[in-house]
Design an enzyme around this catalytic site. Structure first.
Site, PDB file in Angstrom:
ATOM      1  N   HIS A 308      -4.062   3.676  -1.499  1.00 37.60           N
ATOM      2  CA  HIS A 308      -3.920   2.215  -1.478  1.00 37.60           C
ATOM      3  C   HIS A 308      -3.083   1.833  -0.280  1.00 37.60           C
ATOM      4  CE1 HIS A 308      -2.990  -1.848  -2.839  1.00 37.60           C
ATOM      5  NE2 HIS A 308      -4.064  -1.736  -3.591  1.00 37.60           N
ATOM      6  N   ASP A 365      -8.962   1.350  -9.698  1.00 32.30           N
ATOM      7  CA  ASP A 365     -10.386   1.617  -9.871  1.00 32.30           C
ATOM      8  C   ASP A 365     -10.674   2.991 -10.462  1.00 32.30           C
ATOM      9  OD1 ASP A 365     -11.385  -0.793  -8.892  1.00 32.30           O
ATOM     10  OD2 ASP A 365     -10.941  -0.181  -6.853  1.00 32.30           O
TER      11      ASP A 365
HETATM   12  N1  ACO Z   1      -9.351  10.354   0.167  1.00 29.56           N
HETATM   13  C1  ACO Z   1      -8.978  11.167   1.188  1.00 29.56           C
HETATM   14  N2  ACO Z   1      -8.089  10.814   2.146  1.00 29.56           N
HETATM   15  C2  ACO Z   1      -7.570   9.571   2.075  1.00 29.56           C
HETATM   16  C3  ACO Z   1      -7.915   8.656   1.054  1.00 29.56           C
HETATM   17  C4  ACO Z   1      -8.850   9.091   0.072  1.00 29.56           C
HETATM   18  N3  ACO Z   1      -9.217   8.284  -0.924  1.00 29.56           N
HETATM   19  N4  ACO Z   1      -7.263   7.494   1.236  1.00 29.56           N
HETATM   20  C5  ACO Z   1      -6.526   7.658   2.339  1.00 29.56           C
HETATM   21  N5  ACO Z   1      -6.704   8.924   2.856  1.00 29.56           N
HETATM   22  C6  ACO Z   1      -6.023   9.492   4.030  1.00 29.56           C
HETATM   23  C7  ACO Z   1      -6.566   8.960   5.344  1.00 29.56           C
HETATM   24  O1  ACO Z   1      -7.630   9.734   5.826  1.00 29.56           O
HETATM   25  C8  ACO Z   1      -5.353   9.027   6.216  1.00 29.56           C
HETATM   26  O2  ACO Z   1      -5.166  10.370   6.590  1.00 29.56           O
HETATM   27  P1  ACO Z   1      -4.541  10.740   8.062  1.00 29.56           P
HETATM   28  O3  ACO Z   1      -3.147  10.174   8.055  1.00 29.56           O
HETATM   29  O4  ACO Z   1      -4.573  12.219   8.108  1.00 29.56           O
HETATM   30  O5  ACO Z   1      -5.451  10.084   9.062  1.00 29.56           O
HETATM   31  C9  ACO Z   1      -4.199   8.666   5.277  1.00 29.56           C
HETATM   32  O6  ACO Z   1      -4.652   9.075   3.965  1.00 29.56           O
HETATM   33  C10 ACO Z   1      -3.857   7.186   5.268  1.00 29.56           C
HETATM   34  O7  ACO Z   1      -5.029   6.473   4.906  1.00 29.56           O
HETATM   35  P2  ACO Z   1      -5.516   5.112   5.585  1.00 29.56           P
HETATM   36  O8  ACO Z   1      -7.023   5.131   5.711  1.00 29.56           O
HETATM   37  O9  ACO Z   1      -4.732   4.842   6.829  1.00 29.56           O
HETATM   38  O10 ACO Z   1      -5.111   4.073   4.463  1.00 29.56           O
HETATM   39  P3  ACO Z   1      -5.517   2.562   4.402  1.00 29.56           P
HETATM   40  O11 ACO Z   1      -4.327   1.844   3.900  1.00 29.56           O
HETATM   41  O12 ACO Z   1      -6.114   2.096   5.686  1.00 29.56           O
HETATM   42  O13 ACO Z   1      -6.690   2.551   3.316  1.00 29.56           O
HETATM   43  C11 ACO Z   1      -7.796   2.581   1.244  1.00 29.56           C
HETATM   44  C12 ACO Z   1      -6.473   2.323   1.984  1.00 29.56           C
HETATM   45  C13 ACO Z   1      -8.957   1.830   1.926  1.00 29.56           C
HETATM   46  C14 ACO Z   1      -7.675   2.090  -0.179  1.00 29.56           C
HETATM   47  C15 ACO Z   1      -8.077   4.118   1.285  1.00 29.56           C
HETATM   48  O14 ACO Z   1      -7.036   4.807   0.617  1.00 29.56           O
HETATM   49  C16 ACO Z   1      -9.420   4.469   0.637  1.00 29.56           C
HETATM   50  O15 ACO Z   1     -10.465   4.414   1.321  1.00 29.56           O
HETATM   51  N6  ACO Z   1      -9.427   4.845  -0.687  1.00 29.56           N
HETATM   52  C17 ACO Z   1     -10.668   5.110  -1.382  1.00 29.56           C
HETATM   53  C18 ACO Z   1     -11.355   3.805  -1.751  1.00 29.56           C
HETATM   54  C19 ACO Z   1     -10.650   3.074  -2.893  1.00 29.56           C
HETATM   55  O16 ACO Z   1     -10.303   3.682  -3.904  1.00 29.56           O
HETATM   56  N7  ACO Z   1     -10.494   1.766  -2.717  1.00 29.56           N
HETATM   57  C20 ACO Z   1      -9.880   0.902  -3.728  1.00 29.56           C
HETATM   58  C21 ACO Z   1      -8.579   0.366  -3.271  1.00 29.56           C
HETATM   59  S1  ACO Z   1      -7.799  -0.540  -4.558  1.00 29.56           S
HETATM   60  C22 ACO Z   1      -8.616  -1.977  -4.575  1.00 29.56           C
HETATM   61  O17 ACO Z   1      -9.164  -2.467  -3.632  1.00 29.56           O
HETATM   62  C23 ACO Z   1      -8.666  -2.628  -5.867  1.00 29.56           C
END
Ligand code: ACO
Length: 434
Positions: A308, A365
């Site tokens: 998140h 979720d």
């Molecule tokens: N699985 C694997 N790796 C992940 C995940 C994941 N679900 N989420 C984040 N990471 C990693 C990224 O690759 C990144 O790694 P790095 O530092 O080595 O490059 C690090 O964790 C930071 O992640 P970001 O993408 O910079 O986080 P951001 O804040 O941009 O994205 C998000 C947040 C979109 C929710 C992301 O965690 C994601 O795609 N999760 C899966 C989708 C999801 O569950 N969405 C629901 C969110 S809650 C809602 O909207 C109600």
């Protein structure tokens, strides 16, 4: 405005500019950079808004490190345990939990608007039966603006209020209609003798041929899911609603823009994606292989329902859902191996260094899909349910923005990185490519 300031120095010229600090009541304060461009001729660059507050708001507070979520100062766990969804809606719209009289009045106002104009039924027939219900919702919610001309003057507080009541009242009716359309069943009209959650279940699951009475436990679970999704500060869909509304667009169109943004799998669409992912994983023996895929930067697979932007701790909404999931599945007599698989996946991921280092925890979720599936909703409906609940947050945020003194259109700037001025060449002189 506090007396605190921040000073910015141009390292080349030595010039200094001072900016005031806007204090929060809880959480980080902000450096007010509104005069920055006029003073320095420079913009700030923050494409993902990781360090940018787009507004001041008194609706929702999140402490992502501690896993805290509050609406108007009330903790989400307290609200989920001790109030109803419409009480939370009142709180977000008007600032406080309603007293008994206010509660009755608010419920009456919402119930009064639950039916949709009969012409709206014709809109549905234009969609293919296999249309995603979120596609239908984007269309029909936007279309509401063509029906309710008497509540479109956004500068009239009473009209704003009626639009808000209409949206909160009609969104479950439209959501249930999109489900019925998908299933090929007749639309079910709302029943105003039922609570908000009970009526929603009735419109989704009853058919003219049979009596339908959801159990109190099911109604409670539905209500709790709605409460947990009601608002969440300045996320992508809420910011979309605010930006659309900043141009003084009508509220129904603004909410349709929020629905479009929510649909994405990185946002509200993740609840559908979680179940699809669990189906793909199939068995707990396959978990390590999928965790490796999630960690591989060359593989687009991510662990859906994990991570998140704001929470760097357990999402408190996921905690409530996790603890309710057993009770709901028991009540429904459902023994879903997906729940076992989800729990196993969570516990393995939470022990894994990749997830620990990045502070990736289950978000709302992760468990909501399993509960919604047990309740009988098809996966395509999960994000629609999220939209039903979040409509309350979107319209409350929209109202707060319109009522803010000195409200201006939202107009981000950019750092231009395209070509500089060049002449248009005649066609025969343009260079060959490839
Ligand atoms: N699985 C694997 N790796 C992940 C995940 C994941 N679900 N989420 C984040 N990471 C990693 C990224 O690759 C990144 O790694 P790095 O530092 O080595 O490059 C690090 O964790 C930071 O992640 P970001 O993408 O910079 O986080 P951001 O804040 O941009 O994205 C998000 C947040 C979109 C929710 C992301 O965690 C994601 O795609 N999760 C899966 C989708 C999801 O569950 N969405 C629901 C969110 S809650 C809602 O909207 C109600």
């Amino acid at each position: 405005m506090s007396k605190k300031t921040f000073t910015l120095t141009n390292d080349q010229t030595g010039e200094n500019w001072t900016f005031p600090v806007v204090e929060s009541t809880q959480g980080p304060s902000a450096i007010d950079i509104r005069p920055l461009f006029a003073k320095t001729g420079h913009l700030t660059l923050d494409p993902g808004f990781t360090s940018t507050a787009s507004c001041s708001s008194g609706l929702t507070f999140i402490d992502g490190d501690e896993g805290i979520l509050q609406h108007r100062g009330y903790d989400i766990r307290d609200l989920a345990e001790n109030t109803s969804f419409l009480e939370v809606a009142h709180t977000l719209l008007y600032g406080d939990l309603p007293n008994r009289k206010e509660k009755e009045e608010f419920e009456k106002n919402i119930i009064y608007h639950t039916m949709v104009h009969e012409q709206i039924h014709h809109f549905f027939r234009g969609f293919r039966r296999d249309a995603h219900p979120m596609a239908i919702m984007c269309g029909v919610v936007g279309a509401l603006s063509s029906f309710y001309h008497d509540s479109l003057d956004i500068w009239d507080p009473r009209q704003r209020e009626i639009s808000a009541h209409r949206l909160i009242a009609k969104i479950p009716t439209l959501a249930a209609m999109s489900l019925k359309y998908m299933l090929g069943q007749p639309f079910v009209y709302p029943r105003n003798d039922m609570s908000y959650a009970e009526n929603f279940l009735h419109m989704c699951f009853s058919v003219p041929a049979e009596r339908y009475q959801p159990s109190p436990a099911l109604v409670k679970a539905m209500d709790k899911i709605l409460i947990l999704h009601a608002d969440h500060e300045q996320n992508a869909s809420t910011s979309t609603v605010r930006l659309a509304g900043s141009s003084q667009a009508n509220p129904f169109a603004c909410i349709a823009s929020g629905i479009a943004s929510l649909w994405g799998p990185a946002h509200g669409g993740a609840n559908q994606a979680v179940l699809e992912m669990l189906k793909q994983i199939g068995h707990k023996n396959n978990i390590p292989q999928y965790l490796e895929k999630a960690k591989d930067k060359d593989d687009p697979f991510r662990l859906m329902g994990f991570g998140h932007r704001v929470y760097k701790n357990y999402d408190p909404r996921a905690a409530v859902l996790k603890s309710s999931s057993d009770a709901v599945l028991d009540e429904l007599g459902v023994d879903d191996p997906m729940l076992e698989l989800a729990r196993e996946l969570e516990s393995i991921a939470l022990e894994d260094d990749y997830f620990i280092e990045r502070k990736l925890f289950p978000n709302v979720d992760f468990y909501s899909g399993i509960i919604l599936k047990a309740m009988g909703f098809p996966t395509e409906m999960f994000t629609v349910l999220f939209a039903v609940a979040r409509t309350v947050g979107w319209i409350s945020q929209w109202k707060e923005m319109i009522e803010e003194p000195g409200h201006r259109i939202g107009r981000p700037r950019q750092v231009y990185n395209g070509p500089t001025l060049r002449p248009v060449l005649p066609l025969k002189k343009r260079p060959a490519k490839g």
